[in-house]
Design a protein around this motif. Sequence first.
Motif, PDB file in Angstrom:
ATOM      1  N   ALA A  45     -18.638 -48.467 -19.602  1.00  0.00           N
ATOM      2  CA  ALA A  45     -18.798 -47.012 -19.644  1.00  0.00           C
ATOM      3  C   ALA A  45     -17.807 -46.393 -20.621  1.00  0.00           C
ATOM      4  O   ALA A  45     -18.140 -45.464 -21.343  1.00  0.00           O
ATOM      5  N   LEU A  46     -16.585 -46.896 -20.628  1.00  0.00           N
ATOM      6  CA  LEU A  46     -15.571 -46.380 -21.544  1.00  0.00           C
ATOM      7  C   LEU A  46     -14.909 -47.564 -22.240  1.00  0.00           C
ATOM      8  O   LEU A  46     -14.435 -48.492 -21.592  1.00  0.00           O
ATOM      9  N   GLY A  47     -14.870 -47.527 -23.547  1.00  0.00           N
ATOM     10  CA  GLY A  47     -14.300 -48.647 -24.288  1.00  0.00           C
ATOM     11  C   GLY A  47     -13.099 -48.224 -25.112  1.00  0.00           C
ATOM     12  O   GLY A  47     -13.063 -48.442 -26.316  1.00  0.00           O
ATOM     13  N   GLY A  48     -12.120 -47.594 -24.484  1.00  0.00           N
ATOM     14  CA  GLY A  48     -10.921 -47.203 -25.212  1.00  0.00           C
ATOM     15  C   GLY A  48     -11.028 -45.784 -25.730  1.00  0.00           C
ATOM     16  O   GLY A  48     -11.268 -45.567 -26.919  1.00  0.00           O
ATOM     17  N   VAL A  49     -10.856 -44.819 -24.853  1.00  0.00           N
ATOM     18  CA  VAL A  49     -10.959 -43.418 -25.251  1.00  0.00           C
ATOM     19  C   VAL A  49      -9.563 -42.815 -25.328  1.00  0.00           C
ATOM     20  O   VAL A  49      -8.773 -42.954 -24.402  1.00  0.00           O
ATOM     21  N   SER A  50      -9.264 -42.192 -26.464  1.00  0.00           N
ATOM     22  CA  SER A  50      -7.971 -41.521 -26.632  1.00  0.00           C
ATOM     23  C   SER A  50      -8.204 -40.148 -27.237  1.00  0.00           C
ATOM     24  O   SER A  50      -8.838 -40.028 -28.280  1.00  0.00           O
TER      25      SER A  50
END
Lengths: 319, 471
Positions: B18-23
């Motif tokens: 669902a999330l692959g490294g969100v910044s």
Amino acid sequence: MRRFWHTRELSTVAILALEAIVFTWYLWPEGGRAHPFLNGPNGLLILKYSSIYGIAAIGAAIVIISGGIDLAPGAVIALTSVVTGHLFVKSGWPLAPSVAAGLLTGAAAGLVSSWLIVRVGLPPFIATLGVMGIARGVAFIITEARYYDLSRTIPPGSRLLGVPVDWVAPVVMIAAACVFQFLMKRFQWGRAVFAIGGNETAAVFTGIAVGRVKTSVYVVAGLLASVSGIVLAVAQGQGKADLATGYELDIIASAVVGGASLAGGRGSVVGAVLGALIFGVLRNALPQIPGATFYDRLIVGLVVIVIVVLDQVLVRHER
Amino acid sequence: MADLEFRDVHKSFGAVRALGGVSFAVREGETHACVGENGAGKSTLLKIVAGILRADRGEILWRGAPLRVGSPHDALAVTDRVGRLDEPAMRSRAAALLDELHVPVSADRRMEHLSPAHVQLVQVARALAFDCRVLVLDEPTTSLTDAEATQLFGVLAALKARGVTILFVSHRLPEVFRLCDRITVLRDGHHIATFDREAATVDQVVRAMVGREPPGHVPRERPAGDARPALSVRDLVRRPRVNGVSFDVAAGEIVGVFGLVGSGRTELVETIFGLARPDAGSVDVHGHRLAPGAPASAIRSGVALVPEDRQRQGLFFNLSLGDNLALPGAALVSHRLIRRREERDGAASQIAALSIKAPGLQVTPDRLSGGNQQKVVVGKWLGIAPRVLLLDEPTKGVDIGAKYEIHNIIRREASRGMACLVASSDLPEVLALADRILVVRDGRLRGELSAVEADEERVMRLAAAPAEGPA
């Protein structure tokens, strides 16, 4: 290999094996006497009595997979034994047509259930509750509190189509399990049953003949219940209206322990047979444990809950 | 200064990432929008902030320090729960708050008696009751009318003026542009870009969301040939929603049926398919009369229906993808035994042709995203090679990317000679897709427009205004 271990039937086999090992160990006799549980005749006895539940449980599993429920099998078993016994003993029909008439009775009971469900629109619980009462009632009306003695005409030790009479029930159960496992897994019909149980609205939208498939499901369940009825009548040597009282719940429990989900769309024919064997072993071994006589119903109840909870935990774990 | 900072946040559900490294960072006092298609990861991100989910990796900083949220209880104000403000001790405080925010609700009303809009407003007001610093809103306007949304935005503006930092998740771009200072775009679990509202255009944001240029109406060459109608509907009546409808669809033609909710649009296609028995009228397919009220007969004549609600009417969640794709064929074949190899090949070719993203034929449809589920429903019918394809809201609830793909599938099938009837309440969709548009209102056709003469205003006028009468 992962898939293999995740097969639901396999966990049922494991439970059955565990159960057999526990009883073999617990009932191990002292001083070289014969084992009361682990011996040939007792094994046959377990198989024979499990078959009566097991054959009907195949039908129950199919009904449950289709998203329904059938409360009638206990009463259908009794009615079949009475119809076959009446024709065979009282009217002096030959065995084959008497049995055929008994089987037709079961199919007819299923047809009435399905008509009430598909055409009248009753919930399966109510429709089959009604049919249960009707079937039991008709059995009492026919017998008028008598019973038909079949043991004189089918003596113990005789053979049916070359099969010893004690082996008829297990052989029929295994044959029925193979046939219906194949029908459910490899035939369009079986997949339609799963589809209807999974999502009946989508089945209608996909052009599946939902009414016809449901009718066939209840007829099959009635037919298998009447096969159980014949088998029980032969095993007990009698046709009687109060036979198999309360069996419907044990039959449903067998299917559920074997992996059938009352929500529909999930279950297994082979699992239902294994479920019947699990209960058969319990019912056979518990009375042999000193002091356990009054506990066996309690233990059977607990086993149902534990196995189904375990199953749900496993399903959740897989997700 | 960053109020809330996301650093390399990862979250997976089983095999689905669902999330692959969100910044990205949310500045103090700003109103920050987080936008993206369905499945982009917006809601997952919010649930992590709120403590409903735990990130697999990465962290969230709150004013420079790691934010430790063990449970929703510890979290910031998430306006996801219905609150109650009717305790007597709180009444005067509540009344003051509601008044301050111009929420037109009496503090004595019970929540269950409030409209969805007022429930939203009360939830926002509740955030103020404990003096929250950051307010997170997840699609707050989905159940609101425009006027109610305006009211909510008024309240949010008041909060913003008091210095509250707002993180706002939405897929409605107009409201995002109206309300927010900065806009962060997520796609497939990744941070794509963060725009300043002043410097960004709607097109830029849409391109970032979709990852490609959005195509407009595609001019299409209709295959020549059979002039006789493939589908011919005559005086069809199914009371009370279908009141005498006649039209033809030629082979290779895409006909749009536009109607608002309750216009009889869905009932019309379902009656054509035989799910409801018509009270009067007939349906012919290539000159062959369909048996009334029998979907199996329609299927055998080459008619397929992609229904409105894929979860309820289209998919079997207890069956594998392969079985789902093969089931419509069962109504056509005479053999009773399932032919595994044949079905597997058929299913695999549909998955390839429609580029359905699935981990295999054995998985159940719940493992797929909404867009891919919808493609499975389309694919299960294309598998029987229908001559007439009926589609009801074919892209409802799917993301923009899948929507364009489904439109292209419909165009491709039409160009191969399939007659397509697309019923939809999504006007841009009908305009983009149809060669000809039929407008339904109160179960009757109110007009017919060709693709050339149709525009939003003309179609809407026919669909919505009973006073002006049929065209």
